[in-house]
Design an enzyme around this catalytic site. Sequence first.
Site, short mmCIF file in Angstrom:
data_model
loop_
_atom_site.label_atom_id
_atom_site.label_comp_id
_atom_site.label_asym_id
_atom_site.label_seq_id
_atom_site.Cartn_x
_atom_site.Cartn_y
_atom_site.Cartn_z
CB THR A 251 7.29 2.27 -1.71
OG1 THR A 251 6.55 1.17 -2.22
CG2 THR A 251 8.74 1.87 -1.61
N GLY A 252 8.14 3.69 1.25
CA GLY A 252 8.81 4.84 1.83
C GLY A 252 10.30 4.80 1.54
CG ASP B 92 11.27 12.64 5.17
OD1 ASP B 92 11.08 13.56 4.34
OD2 ASP B 92 11.38 11.45 4.83
CB ILE C 270 -0.99 0.05 1.20
CG1 ILE C 270 -0.27 -0.23 2.52
CG2 ILE C 270 -2.14 -0.90 1.00
CD1 ILE C 270 -1.17 -0.08 3.74
CE LYS D 54 8.40 2.09 8.03
NZ LYS D 54 8.27 3.55 7.95
#
Length: 916
Positions: free
Chosen positions: A744-745, A864, A742, A764
């Site tokens: 992508t970091g 971030d 769901i 994650k």
Amino acid sequence: MACKLRRSSLSTTLLLLVFLSPFVVLVRAASVLGSQGRALLHWKSTLRSPQLLASWNVDSSPCNWTGVACNTARNGRLVISEIQLPNMSLAGPLDALNFSAFRSLANLNLSYNQLNGNIPPTISALSNLVSLDLTANRFTGRIPVEIGSMKALQFLNISENQISGPIPPSLSNLSRLTEMQLEINNISGVIPEELGRLRKLTYLALWTNQLSGSIPPSLGNLTNLNLLDLSQNQLTGFIPRELGNLINLVYFSLSNNSLTGPIPSSVGNQSKLEIVDLWMNELSGSMPPEIGKLHQLTTLALQINQLSGQIPPSLGILRNLIDLRLSYNHFSGSLPPEMNNITGLATFQLRNNNFSGYLPPAICKGGALWYLSLGNNSFQGPIPATLKNCTSLKNVRLHHNQLTGDVSEHLGVYPNLWYLDLSFNRLSGAISSDWGRWHNLESLRISNNNITGVVPSELGQLSKLEELDLSSNYFQGEIPRSLGNLAHLYNFNLSNNQLIGEIPAELGRMSNLELLDLSRNGLTGTIPYQIGNCMNLQLLKLNNNNLSGSIPFEIGNLVCLQYALDISHNSLTGDIPTQFGKLLMLQNLNLSHNGLTGNLPSTFRDMRSMFIIDVSYNELEGPVPDNKHFQEAPVEWFVHNKGLCGVVKGLPPCASSTANEHHGRKHNTVIFLSIVASMVVLLLLLAFVGIALPFQKTKKHTVQAVNNPIKQGTFSVLNFDGKVAYKDIIEATEDFDEKYLIGTGAYGSVYRAELSSGEVLAVKKIHLSEHENTVDEQPFQNEIETLTRIRHRNIVKLYGFCSSPHHKFLVYEYVERGSLGSVLRIEAAAAELDWVKRVNIVKDVARALSYMHHDCVPPIVHRDVTSNNILLDSEFKACVSDFGISRLLNPDTSNWSMLAGTHGYLAPGNILINIS
Ligand SMILES: *[C@@H]1O[C@H](CO)[C@@H](O)[C@H](O)[C@H]1NC(C)=O
Ligand SMILES: *[C@@H]1O[C@H](CO)[C@@H](O)[C@H](O)[C@H]1NC(C)=O
Ligand SMILES: *[C@@H]1O[C@H](CO)[C@@H](O)[C@H](O)[C@H]1NC(C)=O
Ligand SMILES: *[C@@H]1O[C@H](CO)[C@@H](O)[C@H](O)[C@H]1NC(C)=O
Ligand SMILES: *[C@@H]1O[C@H](CO)[C@@H](O)[C@H](O)[C@H]1NC(C)=O
Ligand SMILES: *[C@@H]1O[C@H](CO)[C@@H](O)[C@H](O)[C@H]1NC(C)=O
Ligand SMILES: *[C@@H]1O[C@H](CO)[C@@H](O)[C@H](O)[C@H]1NC(C)=O
């Protein structure tokens, strides 16, 4: 057909040509345009959506094409002089464009498109180009050295791309250059000292890159500079004294680097400076008195450095100052009286220093002050009288000082105020009923003062209130029923006062309540069963009162209870409701020092998250439910009862009937072992992050945990049985199959995992690094350490993690709508996001950041915050996530290096990140 037509018109032209000499020019021009036009058409054909340039076709002259302009060259020819295609959704590479065909081009603007690939070195064939604007595309690769030969260039802007590699020193040959913008890329290496030759430069923006090394003193030769922005890089060393020669500088930013040494006194020569932004470095020494020469200064941001000494009185000469930020330094002494002359301040931030003495009495004379943050100092004396009339105030933080005086005497009516923190001072007096007119107030904190009198019922009119902390004062009288109207309240703390009377049943109307603490008062009567309606409660403390009657079984329905349920030290009687067995997330249950009777419900066996369960000093009897946790529990939790027996060491064994039960559950021992293993790990973690556990037993673990917080091969999921959940997650995601992906970091991919129990989680999985086939531990540990330290409704909840040689993953609450970024990218979803919702999202994020910056000790910087790291739930409540590169701001360490973040979100002055 088209072809034929064209030929016939051409022959007509040829025919006319014989008679009409002016057409000779036109035809020759057309042939030149022909090669330019062909070059453009060829490039167009390589774009992903050529139809966006529909007017670019063989049937019309290129001079009439969208974004193309021509002029007549010296020899009379028509040539293309400008190509301006900003914001045209163009996608594709640039290298198919034959730049050799455009020697007369003066202006090339392709900004705000999706062009990708390298910036072709052949671009240097544009030998007459004056302005090159490639801002906000997807260019990668390096800055071509050849650009240095484009001698006519005056404006160079390649900002907001993904350019890497160094700045070529050849750029210093661009002797006509007035503006150079390379910001928001991945440019690395040092700033070439040769840039000091660009004498005409007025604008040099290199911020948000990965530049390292020190700032070359030669930049001091750029005496025409108006703007110098080197912020958000990895620059080290001193600020060169030579920069003091930049006498035309208006905007000066070196923030977010690792610069050391003093602020050079030569800054006093830069008399046009309006904005000085040096925050988040390691600058030391005192503030140069020469700053007082900067008469135009409006903003001085020096927060988060190692600056010390007194504030020079000359600062008080800066009449234009509207934004002063000195927080997180080591400044000391009292503020010079001259500061009373700075009356126009809008933002005044001095928190976390060693200031003492009185606050400037004229602090809000100009009527512009809205942000006042002076917490964590040693200021004494009263709140300045000018604050009484200061209706502009929105955000006031005076906590952790030694302020004295009558609180109601010094505060007025603030229609705009949304945040007030006066806690940990020595303020006295009573709260005025006028405070009920602060209609925008969301947070009111005045804990740990000497406030007396009643809690005014008018506070019930503060309809936006979310936080009300009046704890540790001398409040008297009853809890007003009107407080039940505070529908948005999630944190309500009246503990440690002298309140009497019953707990109003109306509190049951506060459906958003998450933390309710009424402990340590003189409350009487029964616990209202309506509290069971506060379904979001995570903490409920009613201990140390005189409550009587039985415990309403409805409390057992508060399944979100997690941190504590403490009703100890009262006069409660009757049985413990069996419903308590439903409190699966509860970590701390204290029922001690009451008159409770009957058995411990067997459902207690299932309360797997429990660390502490204290039932001592009651009238309980019968067996302690058997599970591994109880087997290892200290006997102190059970002593002084009528007759508890069973597994706990130190209690007498029970009669045989309970042994059967023991036997019946024996097959589950394996599972219990894993539960206990996971609990121990969590315990270590939680102990590590400072959740106080008052038992020696757990204190011993703390030491181990600090040394080795996360071991290989450990798995822990809060509220779930370790082994089962691990297997479940692997099964639910079919071993992390794409179809459950769901998001992508930066360092992990997020999957949706629907467990067999129906529970939905977000998982994650940490990326393996390409070469070593190992994961990068740092962000993984960072995230665990950070998220176990903090809890806030606008910060994503971490349930657990797995750290094994095969897998490293983190388990979170599932937030239904996914990231704000993904919602904005889908047109229909973005349309649903109206302005009210958007404003609320901004507020949610601001709350989370405010919490991290102001309420966490040490503070946490996320570093971030992007739309991709903001998650939205079904009600559009925003949660900040992804703490992989977050940092703890420990004021005692000087390590501000290792900057990272998604480009564009750590910009100078970015309020989301700015700490003060
Ligand atoms: C551009 O188009 C206009 C009419 O649309 C025409 O009159 C003009 O001659 C064209 N210019 C060139 C250079 O072809
Ligand atoms: C690009 O165009 C869109 C609509 O055409 C406009 O809303 C947007 O502001 C433009 N962006 C820039 C950076 O010019
Ligand atoms: C590029 O344009 C120049 C000048 O018009 C021409 O001489 C050259 O052949 C072109 N090159 C290509 C690859 O088309
Ligand atoms: C800067 O200027 C000084 C003299 O003004 C000169 O000596 C020095 O070499 C210059 N530095 C650069 C890098 O141009
Ligand atoms: C403030 O300004 C006034 C006049 O502008 C001046 O007379 C006074 O000395 C100043 N006060 C301080 C403390 O600098
Ligand atoms: C507050 O304002 C009122 C009326 O505007 C004025 O009379 C009073 O002196 C002011 N008080 C302070 C402390 O400035
Ligand atoms: C606050 O109250 C405490 C306890 O009553 C007292 O010892 C202390 O002196 C008071 N402080 C002030 C500043 O009033």
